[in-house]
Scaffold this motif. Structure first.
Motif, PDB file in Angstrom:
ATOM      1  N   MET A   1       0.825  -1.195   0.000  1.00 21.53           N
ATOM      2  CA  MET A   1       0.000   0.000   0.000  1.00 21.53           C
ATOM      3  C   MET A   1       0.862   1.249   0.000  1.00 21.53           C
ATOM      4  O   MET A   1       0.712   2.132   0.824  1.00 21.53           O
ATOM      5  N   LYS A   2       1.789   1.225  -0.932  1.00 18.87           N
ATOM      6  CA  LYS A   2       2.587   2.421  -1.158  1.00 18.87           C
ATOM      7  C   LYS A   2       3.343   2.943   0.062  1.00 18.87           C
ATOM      8  O   LYS A   2       4.166   2.237   0.617  1.00 18.87           O
ATOM      9  N   ASN A   3       3.042   4.157   0.467  1.00 18.85           N
ATOM     10  CA  ASN A   3       3.860   4.813   1.471  1.00 18.85           C
ATOM     11  C   ASN A   3       3.412   4.529   2.893  1.00 18.85           C
ATOM     12  O   ASN A   3       3.751   5.260   3.812  1.00 18.85           O
ATOM     13  N   THR A   4       2.621   3.499   3.064  1.00 17.74           N
ATOM     14  CA  THR A   4       2.232   3.075   4.411  1.00 17.74           C
ATOM     15  C   THR A   4       2.724   1.651   4.613  1.00 17.74           C
ATOM     16  O   THR A   4       2.653   0.838   3.704  1.00 17.74           O
ATOM     17  N   PHE A   5       3.230   1.364   5.789  1.00 17.19           N
ATOM     18  CA  PHE A   5       3.738   0.029   6.068  1.00 17.19           C
ATOM     19  C   PHE A   5       3.372  -0.375   7.487  1.00 17.19           C
ATOM     20  O   PHE A   5       3.321   0.465   8.385  1.00 17.19           O
ATOM     21  N   GLY A   6       3.155  -1.667   7.671  1.00 12.12           N
ATOM     22  CA  GLY A   6       2.894  -2.164   9.013  1.00 12.12           C
ATOM     23  C   GLY A   6       1.474  -2.654   9.164  1.00 12.12           C
ATOM     24  O   GLY A   6       0.558  -2.159   8.504  1.00 12.12           O
TER      25      GLY A   6
ATOM     26  N   LEU B   1       3.154   2.989   9.607  1.00  9.54           N
ATOM     27  CA  LEU B   1       3.920   4.209   9.387  1.00  9.54           C
ATOM     28  C   LEU B   1       3.612   4.679   7.978  1.00  9.54           C
ATOM     29  O   LEU B   1       3.718   3.915   7.018  1.00  9.54           O
ATOM     30  N   THR B   2       3.210   5.933   7.876  1.00 10.17           N
ATOM     31  CA  THR B   2       2.955   6.561   6.580  1.00 10.17           C
ATOM     32  C   THR B   2       3.947   7.701   6.444  1.00 10.17           C
ATOM     33  O   THR B   2       4.031   8.535   7.347  1.00 10.17           O
ATOM     34  N   ILE B   3       4.718   7.731   5.364  1.00 15.37           N
ATOM     35  CA  ILE B   3       5.682   8.821   5.254  1.00 15.37           C
ATOM     36  C   ILE B   3       5.385   9.701   4.063  1.00 15.37           C
ATOM     37  O   ILE B   3       4.765   9.274   3.087  1.00 15.37           O
ATOM     38  N   PHE B   4       5.810  10.928   4.168  1.00 16.43           N
ATOM     39  CA  PHE B   4       5.520  11.904   3.111  1.00 16.43           C
ATOM     40  C   PHE B   4       6.629  12.947   3.099  1.00 16.43           C
ATOM     41  O   PHE B   4       7.427  13.042   4.034  1.00 16.43           O
TER      42      PHE B   4
ATOM     43  N   SER C   1      13.444   0.071   1.656  1.00 12.52           N
ATOM     44  CA  SER C   1      12.995   1.446   1.401  1.00 12.52           C
ATOM     45  C   SER C   1      14.115   2.451   1.589  1.00 12.52           C
ATOM     46  O   SER C   1      14.053   3.547   1.042  1.00 12.52           O
TER      47      SER C   1
END
Lengths: 363, 363, 363, 363
Positions: free
Chosen positions: B1-6, B11-14, B239
């Motif tokens: 799911m792209k920039n979200t992990f866990g 954790l969602t990063i931007f 990543s």
């Protein structure tokens, strides 16, 4: 989410080595993909043990597709594939069921599942479960091929013998596709065989390295964070029992390189973009750059060996000695190769389905 | 799911290198975890460039926690951390914005985002985004420490110089925690420094290997398929820009081992279970066995170098030459180390929260 | 996965009513979507309280986009939107912080977060967080409009007064778009207003029903099991505080119908397919059939009222009386409407991105 | 993610009405849950058609557990349950396979799967697939019962006849558990039966409302945004074919209530917390408050009826008339009830496993 993987195409696997069956549910494949039973059989046969270098357990790997396929094509709904277990000899395992095979999952399974695990033949941790991955690969790989994507894995190293590297990717991948023992340099196959037999005679096992190339993948596939191509591929590949390292392109060799050598200079020719070297293994910033994806998996020697080893009885918590008696493989490198192909195919198909939509693979 | 992990903690990063800020949303942390701003600052300082071996860009990494923390403790709701960008000199990048830095993500980003990408300083692909991972680590790591879990990473190799390996894990991890340049053998730090400076003087860069140990993790953590500890850790670790290989325990050295040497014999002492060697890196069948988790990450040399390189203008599709002018690092191995610690902490905390429930980490 | 939702496009929300800010990370939007700040502001203004029928708290809802937008277009990377909190009067809440507002989340939050929750203004449970959903909607809705998809919600019922139903969907949706109090029959707006004022004068609050139509959605969107259109929409919509029921098409009226009346007969005209009635609300078997998607959300009366109510002090576990003193809304039905539009837009955009690929929405 | 649902416990379903089998993979159940085959059979029998008010198709619903169960207990690994199809009479469907049954999924499936769908008996959209959900429920429900959680569903309304509501939840749920036609007021069963028979005689079908109560669920379960209890339950429940509306507590009746009436005042007694009314259906802010969870599902009349209806031939795109000839149900409300119980049990078990950890359910 445990035994399910994938975003747009997903794979759920189940089964125990000595249970009723192993299998998987492959979901998200678009409607209209031809399902060629013979091809699935062929791939399964590449994973099957054979001859002196493998376990004596012989499963026909007859499989049944219970859902999601109609009139020879995928219907777009979940595809349940069942591979019944037949040649199970659980008696082999009866007298060792409390002795942890070193470096196998007996002990960790016992701790995790608090004594309820099925210990027969490694249960859910058995390499046999990978047959389900290969069956799924048998549906996915031809669909990718139609889209111009080819995947091939060779035994880069085994029993201390090194195969040559990929040269002409297309031809090399072609030549590998029908080999039961996949090496690029045929002479090396014999040497590796001999090494495996020698280990077996010493009641021992050997490891190796599998090298995979994926060609024909367009640039622009993968995500910058978390769902990088490297991240997705490695997440799935580390499921394959015995894989303990994965590297892309130059991988660990980067450690001693300088940037000026390591960097892959771009150039353009006839409107296309290439790099003059491919140390990046076809991936920059987690995203494919149009060059071949190249990765290597380190495969540990089969943990189950007939030599006596120190271990514990994990029920009575006592030190013990173990000499494995079950049928086992002195080497699984060659058998793991088609599993690696299948897992890579799955991850690539998933990523492309995200990029181009659920139906794209069938169009 | 792209920039979200866990799964249980996510954790969602931007953020972009030269945008308003970089940051993350850390979700799923239980209520009641103390949040120590000074500790977060300290970890961020370990990632920050400093001295001749790093980029001249200097960010204070002042961070703001916008949500999820109240009266010094996590509230259990999503924690948004913002790290504003201040020292941005986008002009450095103005005249190269159509020239793909070899082995960087400029070209793949351009293909993926069809020309809408923010090219300033690598945009979303910049190593700067990893500051957000470290800030999250600053909350997670102390919580794991309280549970008896410690994580340490040292520079096993850099610029061709090798550090010694872990000996006494506990003491070694302790000794690393305050080092800006994390080596176990202090003499090697100087040698590595010199190697980096030499490369820099040649307008070049160097790579290396980071070795990480996680101790105090109970046996039984991880899943048999897909969400193996190796799979989860590698998915997240890949990543980190520049990581191109990951191995657990003996990793690629398994290739040339025999099972009898590779296997880690179990033994029991005072009711506890150990292995006499740890070639498995603390993981059997994807599940922790109670021994230290040991993994190694291959770090490629920084792609951005001042030497002239062959490349393309990816807008006009023309061959070109590029000598990078922006501020950049001759080596990022030492800076990546706290990012590796943070990512490992995140993955372990997530796995434990799944096993023991959402509140466990705070109890 | 808690505060993140969506498969191909995902939304992570964060923030507390009286914290530094509320906001969201919108991820998976393709590169190249125009971002019109004025339009986002306009949508936010439709959610903002105004006049006698709303809370006296007045937030400007100035928002900042921290990432993922460059030169007026989405870059394809995560979009972090921050809406700072300014007009916070936490003192209103100081003296009630241990008294659970009946039917509000004070008590459940206290149990779930074990006393670490931020109790000021409902913390993370505040309706204010929905501003972040609307800001995301401000980017998504225009992108859907360009694809021929329009979404409109009217107040079907409020304070015991019923609006007329949708007649000409296109015109009706158009007419709603600029209304702060969205009814199709203008006369009913006054009646509803009066009902709300009357309730307010009695220190009370009112509920209502919001009816939404989504037109222009192609047939074939949605999944047969779990990720049905109804399932995805309701999963997301039930996040909106106060929504306690959702029905599609005839919904609960089906209970007393016979199949011959309930069924929507198909017919074809000029190569297109229609149904003569739309009791199914545009969805058969979880999948869009090309007719307007029609759904209704039941909105409970605002739980916070000035009347004295029986409750407990949840810290001292004592029975108590509570008369809410904070600024609160006698009705939130009209304010929730643009939140419903935004959430529906998000779910539809996510489903279409899965079907047609990540870039489709921008092409 | 399509046909898989759940975070910590997940369910993947597969199968077609006239294929080889229907089934599911239930993953994430902890090791050590007893699996009682008789109980699974009993629940399946509650879903099975019987007598004049159901379809004449009669499936034994013999099921096989292929994995994840050993010596009568779950092993902690994925549980694959297969329910073979036996009494298939595909010939019933041969001559109508291009005529879309109004309000059924024939047309939407044809559009979505581009002609590759399995049209026999509704294929993957058949209510028969719900047998797999019930089989999973047969493992989950007893595990919840052991934890003091009970779930019961009654036919609140059918064919225009209303049952009484829940009074003593515990006793009422008990009394429902063995009923094939689950009503609280036995007299109403006859009236409903008569209504169904009457509809059947008119070649028609009827709908209804199912009301469910879940008792014994601790306070504090659910998430504030997206994964609210309402959101999770409705997401899963809308998968059940024919469900078109879901409401919690007072649901749509809230529309005409004032807050002072709608609010559930808290009180405490002997150290426990209660509400004097339960209009919130046991959920505040998406999180359980310790009171019974109460929800109602609107069930549409079975779309397949023997009366002639207007429809289209979706292959030739022509208007047509259809009188369904297959075996079908004049009412599925009573059969859907155990499916609702099973789905609720699954969602609650998943949420609790997240909160308390993967093993909790077995301890």
């Amino acid at each position: 989410m445990k035994n399910t993987f994938g975003n747009n195409i997903s794979l759920t696997i189940f089964g125990e080595s000595h249970g009723k069956s192993v299998g998987c549910v492959l979901d998200g494949m678009p409607a209209g993909i031809p399902v060629d039973y013979e091809n699935i059989k062929r791939l399964l046969s590449l994973r099957r043990p054979s001859g002196a270098i493998s376990t004596a357990r012989s499963e026909e790997d007859d499989f049944e597709i219970h859902s999601g396929v109609f009139n020879g094509f995928t219907t777009g709904t979940p595809i349940c594939i069942i591979i019944p277990n037949k040649d199970t000899r659980s008696s082999d395992y009866e007298n060792i069921s409390h002795l942890a095979r070193p470096s196998h999952a007996d002990y960790t399974a016992h701790i995790k599942y608090r004594g309820y695990e099925d210990p027969r033949g490694g249960g859910h941790f058995s390499g046999r479960i990978t047959a389900a991955l290969v069956a799924a690969g048998g549906i996915i790989i031809p669909a990718l091929n139609k889209k111009g994507i080819a995947i091939g894995t060779h035994i880069a190293s085994c029993a201390g013998v090194n195969d040559r590297g990929f040269e002409n990717y297309g031809e090399d991948i072609d030549s590998l596709s029908s080999l039961a023992f996949a090496v690029l340099d045929a002479d090396k196959a014999n040497e590796m065989h001999n090494g495996i037999i020698k280990a077996k005679e010493s009641l021992d096992s050997v490891g190796g390295i599998l090298e995979t190339a994926i060609i024909g993948l367009e640039a622009g596939v993968g995500e910058p964070w978390f769902d990088t191509l490297e991240g997705m591929l490695s997440h799935a590949l580390f499921s394959i029992p015995a894989i303990k390292g994965i590297e892309f392109g130059a991988g660990f060799d980067f450690a001693d390189m300088r940037g000026s050598i390591a960097n892959d200079g771009f150039y353009t020719e006839s409107g296309k973009v290439y790099t003059s070297t491919n140390n990046s293994g076809g991936i920059n910033g987690g995203i494919s750059n149009g060059m071949p994806i190249v990765l290597r998996c380190a495969v540990r020697p089969t943990p189950t060996i007939a030599q006596e080893q120190n271990t514990i009885d994990y029920v009575n918590l006592e030190n013990a000695k173990l000499s494995a008696k079950g049928r086992h493989d002195p080497c699984i490198v060659h058998r793991a190769r088609i599993v690696v192909d299948s897992v890579c195919a799955f991850v690539i198909a998933d990523a492309l389905s995200g990029k181009h939509g659920t139906d794209w693979l069938a169009l």
